[in-house]
Every structure is written in structure tokens, then in C-alpha cells.
Design a protein around this motif. Structure first.
Motif, mmCIF file in Angstrom:
data_model
loop_
_atom_site.group_PDB
_atom_site.id
_atom_site.type_symbol
_atom_site.label_atom_id
_atom_site.label_comp_id
_atom_site.label_asym_id
_atom_site.label_seq_id
_atom_site.Cartn_x
_atom_site.Cartn_y
_atom_site.Cartn_z
ATOM 1 N N GLY A 1 -38.154 -50.383 13.921
ATOM 2 C CA GLY A 1 -39.041 -49.673 13.011
ATOM 3 C C GLY A 1 -40.029 -48.759 13.687
ATOM 4 N N PRO B 1 -41.777 -45.509 15.154
ATOM 5 C CA PRO B 1 -41.649 -44.109 14.701
ATOM 6 C C PRO B 1 -40.664 -43.282 15.511
ATOM 7 C CG PRO B 1 -43.952 -44.775 14.717
ATOM 8 C CD PRO B 1 -43.175 -45.913 15.332
ATOM 9 N N LEU C 1 -37.857 -44.028 16.486
ATOM 10 C CA LEU C 1 -36.483 -44.265 16.068
ATOM 11 C C LEU C 1 -36.085 -43.350 14.920
ATOM 12 C CD1 LEU C 1 -36.422 -48.183 16.184
ATOM 13 C CD2 LEU C 1 -35.683 -46.565 17.937
ATOM 14 N N SER C 2 -37.069 -42.689 14.347
ATOM 15 C CA SER C 2 -36.810 -41.758 13.252
ATOM 16 C C SER C 2 -36.827 -40.338 13.790
ATOM 17 C CB SER C 2 -37.877 -41.913 12.155
ATOM 18 O OG SER C 2 -37.755 -40.877 11.204
ATOM 19 N N ALA C 3 -35.800 -39.604 13.477
ATOM 20 C CA ALA C 3 -35.714 -38.223 13.964
ATOM 21 C C ALA C 3 -36.808 -37.345 13.357
ATOM 22 C CB ALA C 3 -34.342 -37.639 13.642
ATOM 23 N N GLN C 4 -37.387 -37.767 12.210
ATOM 24 C CA GLN C 4 -38.394 -36.959 11.553
ATOM 25 C C GLN C 4 -39.790 -37.173 12.137
ATOM 26 O OE1 GLN C 4 -36.140 -38.846 9.674
ATOM 27 N NE2 GLN C 4 -34.854 -37.001 9.446
ATOM 28 N N ASP C 5 -39.960 -38.210 12.962
ATOM 29 C CA ASP C 5 -41.283 -38.532 13.476
ATOM 30 C C ASP C 5 -41.266 -38.453 14.990
ATOM 31 O OD1 ASP C 5 -43.756 -39.612 14.188
ATOM 32 O OD2 ASP C 5 -43.746 -41.002 12.492
#
Length: 296
Positions: free
Chosen positions: A174, A176, A178-182
Motif C-alpha cells: 500500500g 504510495p 507502488l502506485s504509478a499515479q503517486d
């Protein structure tokens, strides 16, 4: 009186004749008789009386035998201990490791050594790779487990490749990153120093140490990463268990400088020991097992 002469007299008394003693000692009877005659001349006494087909020790010979049994017993005990050490039944082996090896490889290696040599004392020595070669050459340690770069800088060492592992970045599930948007910056846990690769990954200059947490213990590092928003990186085999059970997640980034190569180092002289040679085989088997299990 030297060891050899004590042994001759003792064997003659034990066998009861010069002929049988010569056979047991692997010498000719005339040679044995001459050796005893020279000893009798030196001492000025007779050690054996011969007659009627029998060889009987005199009081002087019996005194020598009593003395010899004490001394030869000590010598035999020492010989047995040295032989036991040579085959690994007893004795000590000193293994130096660097932090990465200590966390991800050494537990399996030590367990395998103890299973093979249950009476062998295994001493683990914390040494940096930079001085491990010198300590090996000085015989302060018997074996070193470190990254393969040691091989190029230390002449006279034999390197046994153990495993290669790609470098990975890890974070808590979880996170950040790990998210391409963050792409929010995050601090890094680095061992033993700051990492330019992680600096680029989190969007900070390579020389920016703000927010870094530097620690020498990978178990502590992994705990911090699992419980906070800091990230870390290292050879994949270090994080294999945590990645497999979901305690950590792999950050999708390609890190420069890999793969990490782990080797066992030993001097050519130490390889005369059968124990050291077998430990090298055991270490390579441990590396192969880690590779097969997906930890490298």
C-alpha cells in the motif's frame, strides 16, 4: 631417550619377542636387535635376557616401559586430537561475513555445517569486505563470505561463487510508490550508506541525505520498512520471505549496479584442510538451494 627408542622397547615387551616386535614395527629383526644393542651400550645395562626361545625384559626395561606408557599415551592422545580436527570431528572454524551475508545466507550455512560437523566449533566474525582479505592472509579467520568484488583486489585468494541476486527496492504493501499515479518523495533505509539509486527512485538528488535512515541491521531495516513509509533496497534473497508472505512489496523500479554476487573466500593454503574444502562444497550447495527456492 627419544620417542623412537621408547617405542621400540615398549613394543618388544608387548610382543614378547624381537621377531614379532620387528614385524609389528615394520623393520627387520637384525635392525631392531642392533638398535636395542646400541641403547644398552648407551645406558650401560641389559634391557632383555634371551634364552630358551623367550625374550624377557629386565627391571630396567620394565622401568622404561612404565615411563614410556605415560609419555606415549600423551603422544597418542595428541595425535588422535589432531586427526579429529583434520577431519572436522573437533576444533574450530572462523568465518567472517558482511551484513548482507549474515542476514540472508549465514543462518543456512551454519546450520548445514553443524549438521555435518556436530563437534566443530563455528565462530562467526563480523568483518567488512574491505579488510576481509587481509584477515584471511593473516590467518585471523579461515573463511570469508562477501560480495565477489573482493576477488579482484586480494591476490592469493580462492573464490567459490555462491549465488547472484538482482537488486530490488521494497516497501510496505500500500505504499504510495507502488502506485504509478503517486510519486511523492519517501525516505530511504540504506545499508551501510546512502544510495544514489534510491535517491533517483524517490525523486531526490543523489547527495541529498535528508530523511535517510542508515542502519547496520537488515532485520531492523525490514521491520522499519514494513511498519513505516520508508523504503529500502538490496539483493532479492534478503527479502524473499517477506515478499512471499506479503509483509513487503516490491517497488516497480529498475536499480543500477546489480546483480549482487556472493562468494566464499579462502586462502590457497587453507584449502589443504579437508574440513575447509568440504565447507566450501556445503556453502555452494546452500547458495544453490537459495537460488532454487527463488530467493536469488
Amino acid at each position: 631417550m627419544d620417542y623412537r627408542r621408547l617405542h621400540l622397547v615398549t613394543e618388544i615387551v608387548r610382543q614378547g619377542s624381537f621377531g614379532r616386535a620387528a614385524q609389528a614395527l615394520g623393520v627387520s629383526q637384525p635392525a631392531l636387535s642392533k638398535a636395542v644393542a646400541r641403547l644398552e651400550d648407551q645406558l650401560g645395562v641389559a634391557l632383555f635376557s634371551r634364552g630358551g626361545g623367550a625374550t624377557l625384559p629386565t627391571a630396567f626395561a620394565l622401568h622404561i616401559v612404565q615411563y614410556a606408557r605415560e609419555r606415549l599415551g600423551d603422544a597418542d592422545r595428541i595425535t588422535a586430537e589432531v586427526r579429529q580436527m583434520a577431519i572436522g570431528e573437533t576444533g574450530r572454524v572462523r568465518i567472517a561475513d558482511e551484513p548482507v551475508a549474515r542476514t540472508g545466507f549465514m543462518p543456512q550455512l551454519v546450520r548445514a555445517i553443524v549438521e555435518r560437523f556436530p563437534a566443530l566449533k563455528v565462530e562467526i566474525v563480523d568483518r567488512a569486505a574491505s579488510d576481509m582479505g587481509d584477515r584471511l592472509a593473516a590467518r585471523e579467520i579461515d573463511l570469508g563470505v562477501a560480495s565477489r568484488r573482493l576477488d579482484a583486489t586480494q591476490p592469493g585468494l580462492k573464490a567459490f561463487p555462491l549465488l547472484e541476486s538482482p537488486l530490488v527496492a521494497v516497501a510496505r504493501p500500500g505504499h504510495p510508490l507502488l502506485s504509478a499515479q503517486d510519486s511523492s518523495p519517501a525516505p530511504a533505509v540504506v545499508l551501510p550508506s546512502r544510495s544514489p539509486e534510491l535517491g533517483r527512485l524517490v525523486g531526490r538528488p543523489a547527495n541529498d541525505g535528508a530523511g535517510d535512515i542508515i542502519g547496520p541491521d537488515f532485520d531492523l531495516v525490514k521491520t522499519i520498512v514494513a511498519q513505516t513509509d520508508v523504503i529500502s533496497h538490496g539483493p532479492a534473497f534478503l527479502f524473499a520471505a517477506e515478499l512471499a508472505d506479503g509483509r513487503l512489496a516490491r517497488v516497480p523500479a529498475r536499480l543500477e549496479g546489480g546483480p549482487y554476487a556472493l562468494s566464499l573466500f579462502v586462502t590457497e593454503g587453507a584449502l589443504h584442510s579437508a574440513v575447509i574444502r568440504e565447507i566450501a562444497v556445503i556453502a555452494q550447495a546452500c547458495g544453490a538451494q537459495i537460488t532454487r527456492s527463488g530467493g536469488a
